[in-house]
Enzyme design. Sequence first.
Site, short mmCIF file in Angstrom:
data_model
loop_
_atom_site.label_atom_id
_atom_site.label_comp_id
_atom_site.label_asym_id
_atom_site.label_seq_id
_atom_site.Cartn_x
_atom_site.Cartn_y
_atom_site.Cartn_z
CE LYS A 143 -2.31 4.60 7.29
NZ LYS A 143 -3.51 5.20 7.84
NE ARG B 15 -2.57 1.01 3.52
CZ ARG B 15 -3.28 0.73 4.61
NH1 ARG B 15 -4.54 0.35 4.49
NH2 ARG B 15 -2.76 0.82 5.81
CD GLU C 13 -11.89 5.65 4.68
OE1 GLU C 13 -11.37 4.90 5.50
OE2 GLU C 13 -11.32 6.05 3.66
#
Length: 338
Positions: free
Chosen positions: A182, A80, A218
């Site tokens: 992220k 990620r 989210e």
Amino acid sequence: MKKISWNELEFKYMKTDKRFVSRWKNGQWDQGRLKSDNHITLSEASTALHYGQQCFEGLKAYRTRHNRIQLFRPEENAKRMQESCRRLLMPELSVEKFIRACELVVRANEYYVPPYGTNSALYLRPFMIGVGNIMGVKPADEYLFCVYCSPVGPYFKGGLKPVEFVTSDFDRAAPMGTGGVKVGGNYASSLYPNHLAKKQGYADCIYLDPKTHTKIEEVGAANFFGITHDETFVTPESYSILPSITKQSLLYLAEHYMHLKTQQRDVCVDKLNEFKEAGACGTAAVITPIGSITHKGKKHVFYSEDKVGPMTMTLFNTLTNIQFGDLEAPKDWIYRFD
Ligand code: PLP
Ligand code: COI
């Protein structure tokens, strides 16, 4: 040695003994090293400071009942981070180097891995920042990759206790923006909505899809899941949601360990009564039951405002038993230190 009250740990920074730092210069990463000082010196013209050219990860080291230490799916965090790097034009780091750095940091701070049975773990925070002297809006030509760690307890106060969320009118990310990676910018834009939610007494806010504001996306630091009345594990799918490794793991555990149906699809904020239970999941949040979501002044209660639903409880136990080594994990989920 610092004396630590292991059972009272919160999700707070604690300075540990060592952290890892590696520099990318002239097109390559150096070996990297562990250091004691928790400060970083960087140019005032670093891209991380002005243009948000930075990304980070979060994963945990767990102590098992046999006093061994293990990481949960570090390869997924490494991959990620590579995605985040590609999106922000930062140099990628190999999976091997990422995991090696995490292992070095855990070994050098072994004392800080909480004892088995305290439900706490050592949180690792790998991050990469663009540094150097850059004035215009463009990628840096030097980078630092660092990993620090801190022993932590639950992210949401009270641990496995239902929390109340409120939907936000703000977005954390744009429809085709950086929500799926992220990077710090997503968190910068979540600070104010989070502050507003907390001021009203909520644990955090829930973001809706940035295009239509009709679907659940989210929480600021965790993904959403719901269990329908016919026992299907449902979690939203969207380009602007961070692909949570915990969520991915729960999808697998729900299907293969709990024999539930699973779906990744739209979750309409006006149809919350399709769920008998709901929760937030993430490395820091682990599994946090959602007691209620308030949307446009109307409060929707899921299973209970103060009790954990049975399906959420089973998901929590299955996941944490794997993380702490009490239940056999699917292949390659656990990275053990010998
Ligand atoms: N969503 C956001 C915005 C997060 O910051 C996190 C934490 O990493 C998650 C979801 C959960 O992701 P993971 O399960 O990989 O920790
Ligand atoms: C994590 O769960 O690892 C996160 O990164 C959440 C965090 C922003 C506190």
